[in-house]
Write a protein that holds these residues in place. Structure first.
Motif, short mmCIF file in Angstrom:
data_model
loop_
_atom_site.label_atom_id
_atom_site.label_comp_id
_atom_site.label_asym_id
_atom_site.label_seq_id
_atom_site.Cartn_x
_atom_site.Cartn_y
_atom_site.Cartn_z
N ILE A 169 35.06 15.16 61.91
CA ILE A 169 36.10 15.31 60.88
C ILE A 169 37.40 14.64 61.33
CG2 ILE A 169 37.55 17.00 59.71
CD1 ILE A 169 35.10 18.85 59.66
N TRP A 170 37.76 14.80 62.61
CA TRP A 170 39.03 14.23 63.06
C TRP A 170 38.99 12.71 63.03
CZ3 TRP A 170 39.35 10.99 67.22
CH2 TRP A 170 38.32 11.02 68.16
N GLN A 171 37.81 12.12 63.27
CA GLN A 171 37.71 10.67 63.17
C GLN A 171 37.88 10.21 61.72
OE1 GLN A 171 33.80 10.46 65.02
NE2 GLN A 171 34.64 9.30 66.76
N ALA A 172 37.26 10.95 60.79
CA ALA A 172 37.38 10.60 59.38
C ALA A 172 38.81 10.77 58.88
CB ALA A 172 36.43 11.46 58.55
N LYS A 173 39.47 11.85 59.31
CA LYS A 173 40.85 12.10 58.91
C LYS A 173 41.80 11.04 59.46
CE LYS A 173 41.55 16.01 56.52
NZ LYS A 173 42.44 16.08 55.32
N ARG A 174 41.47 10.50 60.61
CA ARG A 174 42.31 9.45 61.17
C ARG A 174 42.25 8.19 60.30
NH1 ARG A 174 41.20 8.08 67.32
NH2 ARG A 174 39.27 7.29 66.39
N LYS A 175 41.08 7.92 59.73
CA LYS A 175 40.93 6.78 58.83
C LYS A 175 41.54 7.05 57.46
CE LYS A 175 36.42 5.50 60.81
NZ LYS A 175 34.98 5.42 60.49
N CYS A 176 41.38 8.31 57.00
CA CYS A 176 41.79 8.67 55.64
C CYS A 176 42.50 10.02 55.68
CB CYS A 176 40.55 8.73 54.74
SG CYS A 176 40.91 9.13 53.01
N PRO A 177 43.80 10.03 55.94
CA PRO A 177 44.54 11.30 56.07
C PRO A 177 44.45 12.20 54.85
CG PRO A 177 45.84 9.45 56.88
CD PRO A 177 44.65 8.86 56.21
N ASP A 178 44.26 11.61 53.66
CA ASP A 178 44.21 12.40 52.43
C ASP A 178 42.78 12.80 52.03
OD1 ASP A 178 47.00 12.26 52.11
OD2 ASP A 178 46.84 10.30 51.13
N LEU A 179 41.85 12.65 52.96
CA LEU A 179 40.46 12.98 52.66
C LEU A 179 40.33 14.46 52.28
CD1 LEU A 179 37.51 11.86 52.76
CD2 LEU A 179 37.40 12.75 55.10
N VAL A 180 39.70 14.71 51.13
CA VAL A 180 39.46 16.08 50.66
C VAL A 180 38.14 16.56 51.25
CG1 VAL A 180 39.11 17.59 48.66
CG2 VAL A 180 40.71 15.65 48.52
N LEU A 181 38.16 17.71 51.93
CA LEU A 181 36.97 18.24 52.58
C LEU A 181 36.40 19.40 51.78
CD1 LEU A 181 38.25 18.26 56.27
CD2 LEU A 181 36.89 16.49 55.13
N LEU A 182 35.10 19.34 51.53
CA LEU A 182 34.41 20.41 50.81
C LEU A 182 33.30 20.96 51.69
CD1 LEU A 182 34.04 18.79 47.26
CD2 LEU A 182 35.75 20.46 48.00
N PRO A 183 33.07 22.28 51.66
CA PRO A 183 31.97 22.86 52.45
C PRO A 183 30.62 22.54 51.85
CG PRO A 183 33.00 24.55 51.10
CD PRO A 183 33.83 23.31 50.91
N ALA A 184 29.60 22.56 52.68
CA ALA A 184 28.24 22.26 52.23
C ALA A 184 27.56 23.50 51.67
CB ALA A 184 27.42 21.69 53.39
N HIS A 185 26.69 23.30 50.68
CA HIS A 185 25.88 24.37 50.09
C HIS A 185 24.43 23.90 50.06
CE1 HIS A 185 29.99 25.11 48.52
NE2 HIS A 185 29.65 26.37 48.66
N HIS A 186 23.73 24.12 51.16
CA HIS A 186 22.42 23.50 51.33
C HIS A 186 21.36 24.08 50.41
CE1 HIS A 186 23.80 21.14 54.72
NE2 HIS A 186 24.49 22.20 55.09
N SER A 187 21.47 25.33 50.05
CA SER A 187 20.48 25.89 49.12
C SER A 187 20.59 25.21 47.76
CB SER A 187 20.68 27.40 48.99
OG SER A 187 21.97 27.70 48.47
N VAL A 188 21.80 24.86 47.37
CA VAL A 188 22.00 24.16 46.09
C VAL A 188 21.37 22.77 46.16
CG1 VAL A 188 23.71 23.26 44.47
CG2 VAL A 188 24.10 25.45 45.61
N TYR A 189 21.55 22.07 47.28
CA TYR A 189 20.99 20.72 47.42
C TYR A 189 19.46 20.78 47.36
CZ TYR A 189 25.67 20.23 49.45
OH TYR A 189 27.01 20.30 49.70
N ARG A 190 18.87 21.78 48.01
CA ARG A 190 17.42 21.90 47.99
C ARG A 190 16.92 22.16 46.57
NH1 ARG A 190 18.40 24.57 52.99
NH2 ARG A 190 18.35 26.64 52.04
N GLU A 191 17.64 23.00 45.82
CA GLU A 191 17.24 23.29 44.45
C GLU A 191 17.30 22.03 43.58
OE1 GLU A 191 18.58 26.22 40.73
OE2 GLU A 191 19.49 26.45 42.72
N PHE A 192 18.37 21.24 43.72
CA PHE A 192 18.47 19.98 42.98
C PHE A 192 17.31 19.06 43.37
CE2 PHE A 192 22.66 21.03 41.48
CZ PHE A 192 22.88 20.18 40.39
N SER A 193 17.05 18.96 44.67
CA SER A 193 16.00 18.06 45.15
C SER A 193 14.66 18.43 44.56
CB SER A 193 15.94 18.11 46.68
OG SER A 193 14.94 17.28 47.19
N GLN A 194 14.35 19.71 44.51
CA GLN A 194 13.07 20.15 43.96
C GLN A 194 12.97 19.82 42.47
OE1 GLN A 194 13.20 24.28 45.04
NE2 GLN A 194 12.82 23.87 47.22
#
Length: 413
Positions: free
Chosen positions: A61-86
């Motif tokens: 994250i700190w490497q990404a923020k150094r490139k893009c200080p205004d980067l918006v960070l969102l938490p992951a929801h893996h159960s949702v991704y699996r449901e979409f994938s199925q």
């Protein structure tokens, strides 16, 4: 009959799913990440605006923020991704029963036998699938269309986002051969370094290189990669729902604090190996090799692997072999940031039982008792949760997984 294979790759999958709930952020650089309060937090996915700042998947994250200080960070929801994938893979089955997932956000489709039902034009059908994806799921995909799986995969990577690329027998040398050899599926870092040393930098270089010499350089993999570059991949697309056993099972942790001694490194390895053993048993597999990767605080990695005399699914045996690798390659006075333990060269457990007798293993009865104990622990964890029973030798501060795990945790290939 010429095969028609699609490779469908969901664009910025995690980020795109998260933005369905945050449409106001679509025009901003957004990334889905691990815990930003922890050192192990990494970028799991990013949207198109973030890509313009060269934000990359798997960087911290700190490497990404150094490139893009205004980067918006969102938490992951893996159960949702699996449901979409199925759901998405079920949609693919409207077009063929030959649907083979390749990770959570990619799938191959073999439409050779069903294309005539949808007009007979493969590019038009790919475009129709892309249209449905936008309309029904609010997501986009890039589709590679070709006469084999390898080139279809290259096609889906060729133009993004939301595009169709047809790689045919007539155009593949023009489209594929100028690409870097690292773009070819299954060309890993080690193979790429070997190929670089003999002047192979593009897929075309690989196709024109002597096949026998490639075999001498890389073994069977060299011959296989040469076939791929020449368009000779004949691997089938597996039917939807068919179980494909993993080729390896691994688990990697980045620790909340650097491991500072052999005792702490061993405790970390034991914890990882226990989880790897549990997944091997779930797949009814045993490993005949173990690999270990160690990362220092400066993100330098060292990897070692070894073959085993007796196949195993026991965490304690995997840990013992991994620790032997660590002792042989690492200065125990140096700090360790992350560890990965991987079970490799997998075989079915029933085959392993036959092989064990060849060694005249005097501890066969003890191993059987240990395997029964391990299965009992698995059952307790399945019923009461992963934390219900564990190892006394685990690190005092729980390690955190470097990547968000697939179902079952860790990495399986």
């Amino acid at each position: 009959m010429e095969r028609i294979i699609f490779h469908c790759d969901l664009n910025s999958f995690y980020a795109s799913v998260e933005l369905l709930d945050h449409p106001e952020l679509r025009h901003l650089p957004v990334a889905v990440c691990g815990d930003p309060e922890s050192r192990h937090g990494i970028i799991l996915a990013k949207n198109e605006p973030a890509k313009k700042f060269q934000v990359k998947t798997a960087e911290t994250i700190w490497q990404a923020k150094r490139k893009c200080p205004d980067l918006v960070l969102l938490p992951a929801h893996h159960s949702v991704y699996r449901e979409f994938s199925q759901k998405i893979n079920r949609m693919y089955q409207d077009y063929t029963d030959l649907v083979e997932p390749f990770g959570i956000d990619e799938s191959w489709l073999d439409v050779s036998g069903t294309l005539h039902l949808f007009g007979g034009d493969p590019v038009a059908l790919a475009d129709e699938i892309r249209r449905r994806m936008r309309q029904e799921f609010g997501l986009t995909i890039s589709v590679g269309v070709s006469f084999n799986k390898i080139f279809a995969k290259l096609g889906s990577d060729y133009k993004k986002p939301d595009a169709t690329t047809w790689i045919s027998r007539d155009n593949y040398q023009r489209l594929v051969w100028p690409l870097p050899v690292t773009d070819l599926l299954y060309v890993g870092r080690s193979a790429a370094e070997t190929l670089e040393r003999v002047g192979v930098r593009t897929i075309g270089d690989l196709a024109r290189f002597d096949r026998e010499r490639l075999f001498r350089l890389l073994g069977k993999q060299g011959s296989q990669l040469h076939d791929y570059a020449c368009g000779l991949d004949r691997s089938p697309v597996a039917p939807a729902g068919q179980y494909t056993p993993p080729k390896s099972v691994g688990n990697g942790n980045t620790f909340a604090h650097n491991l500072q001694s052999r005792e702490e490194i061993q405790a970390g390895i034991v914890q990882l190996a226990d989880q790897v053993g549990a997944r091997l048993r779930r797949h009814r597999m045993k490993c005949t090799g173990v690999a270990l990767q160690i990362r220092d605080p400066d993100f330098r990695d060292i990897s070692r692997q070894k073959r085993l005399e007796v196949p195993t699914c026991l965490g304690r045996e995997i840990a013992r072999e991994a620790m032997e690798l660590a002792d042989g390659c690492w200065n125990m006075q140096k700090p360790v940031r992350a560890l990965t333990v991987t079970a490799i060269y997998l075989i079915p457990e029933d085959q392993a039982a036959v092989q064990q007798t060849l060694f005249g293993d005097q501890g066969a009865e003890q191993r059987e008792r240990l395997e029964k104990l391990a299965h009992a622990m698995d059952a307790i964890r399945d019923k009461y949760g992963k934390g219900a029973i564990g190892l006394a030798s685990a690190p005092k501060e729980a390690a955190r997984e470097r990547h968000a795990p697939p179902p079952g945790g860790g990495r399986e290939e």
